[in-house]
Design a protein around this motif. Sequence first.
Motif, short mmCIF file in Angstrom:
data_model
loop_
_atom_site.label_atom_id
_atom_site.label_comp_id
_atom_site.label_asym_id
_atom_site.label_seq_id
_atom_site.Cartn_x
_atom_site.Cartn_y
_atom_site.Cartn_z
N UNK A 1 -13.14 68.01 9.44
CA UNK A 1 -12.70 69.32 9.56
C UNK A 1 -13.08 69.99 10.75
N UNK A 2 -14.47 70.03 11.03
CA UNK A 2 -15.02 70.95 11.86
C UNK A 2 -14.84 70.39 13.27
N UNK A 3 -14.93 68.82 13.32
CA UNK A 3 -14.47 68.07 14.34
C UNK A 3 -13.04 68.33 14.90
N UNK A 4 -12.31 68.62 14.01
CA UNK A 4 -10.89 68.69 14.34
C UNK A 4 -10.76 70.23 15.01
N UNK A 5 -11.31 71.16 14.28
CA UNK A 5 -11.58 72.71 14.60
C UNK A 5 -12.02 72.65 15.77
N UNK A 6 -13.06 72.09 16.26
CA UNK A 6 -13.51 72.30 17.48
C UNK A 6 -13.25 71.25 18.70
N UNK A 7 -12.22 70.40 18.34
CA UNK A 7 -11.52 69.61 19.16
C UNK A 7 -12.51 68.54 19.82
N UNK A 8 -13.28 68.04 18.86
CA UNK A 8 -14.35 66.99 19.27
C UNK A 8 -13.70 65.62 18.79
N UNK A 9 -13.55 64.86 19.73
CA UNK A 9 -13.03 63.24 19.66
C UNK A 9 -14.08 62.32 20.18
N UNK B 1 -18.12 54.47 10.67
CA UNK B 1 -19.25 55.04 10.57
C UNK B 1 -20.04 55.48 11.65
N UNK B 2 -19.63 54.73 12.82
CA UNK B 2 -20.34 55.25 14.11
C UNK B 2 -19.58 56.42 14.72
N UNK B 3 -18.31 56.38 14.55
CA UNK B 3 -17.57 57.48 14.80
C UNK B 3 -17.94 58.76 13.87
N UNK B 4 -18.26 58.59 12.77
CA UNK B 4 -18.64 59.66 11.70
C UNK B 4 -19.84 60.31 12.62
N UNK B 5 -20.93 59.31 12.76
CA UNK B 5 -22.35 59.69 13.07
C UNK B 5 -22.39 60.62 14.53
N UNK B 6 -21.35 60.04 15.42
CA UNK B 6 -21.21 60.66 16.75
C UNK B 6 -20.90 62.03 16.50
N UNK B 7 -19.70 62.06 15.69
CA UNK B 7 -19.02 63.46 15.62
C UNK B 7 -20.25 64.45 14.97
N UNK C 1 -23.66 69.09 15.71
CA UNK C 1 -25.02 69.83 15.52
C UNK C 1 -25.86 70.04 16.94
N UNK C 2 -25.11 69.43 18.13
CA UNK C 2 -25.78 69.95 19.24
C UNK C 2 -24.70 70.66 20.05
N UNK C 3 -23.51 70.91 19.62
CA UNK C 3 -22.64 71.54 20.57
C UNK C 3 -22.84 72.86 21.13
#
Length: 292
Positions: free
Chosen positions: A77-85, A118-124, A129-131
């Motif tokens: 949800x937060x990745x979509x909100x912050x447009x992180x892909x 899971x790698x995708x999840x970990x990168x997101x 956390x570091x944005x």
Amino acid sequence: MSGKVLWGVIFGLVVLNCFTLAYFTKTKDVYTPTTSEESIATVGEESITKQEWLDILEERYGKEILTELINKEVVMQLAEEHQIKVSEEDIEREFAVYQAMNNSKGEGQLDVDEIHEQIRYSILLEELLTKDVSVSEQELKEFYEMNKDSYSIEDSYHLAHIVVETKEAANHIIKELENGSSFDVLALEKSTDEFTAHSGGDIGFVSEKNDFIPKAYIDSAHELSSGEWSKPIRVDTGYAILFLHKKQEGKSYSYGEVKSQIRRQIALEQMQGNVTVEPLWNEVGVKWIYGD
């Protein structure tokens, strides 16, 4: 902390989460709606009901599983909100490095698609956390120059082997392979290496840097194509036949290819590597049965 060490820590977390995710995926099937008093096992004249089984599962693993399911939803949800892909190139690169650094046994207990997700999840998660952490271009480039070896992988080979005591036994196995016998089955039946026999002789991805395998293995692997087996190779305990599952070409990644990962590495180091989702829960308003 060096780039190589920190990358190893991050990938270690990926592996741990991969097995957890696989467990969750399999667990979903457990909760298929059925009669709670349905018998799922009998011991003599006594029955064990599905409800009894589910109660124990919930007591022992319920909070852990629910936590991970919430974590995944929070991150998505937060990745979509912050447009992180995350690009497929990023996933493939980190998967390749993970295999090279960790002697990964190919698919092993997990499907490759599950590992990629899971790698995708970990990168997101790391990006979230570091944005807000700022790292200068100079610091990024200096880190890359100091840790170039961490962003370079050599040729690696996904190998399996069958180890026997004599050359005669090795030649007999090769004849069986030529007649269509399965390498996996022969490894289980014939190999004296008890650590790999049960998994078809699988020894994972290896390279010249791996000290635990004979140099002759790499020399032989150079000459094989995927799906081929070797001639008998002399080893300390007798003779080995190798089987090449896959060759992974080595590569050195440019600064531009790994810049975003370096930024995350430096930022996580500043945060002392605290890669957890819980600090993000408040941003989406999590409510659950274990809450206060």
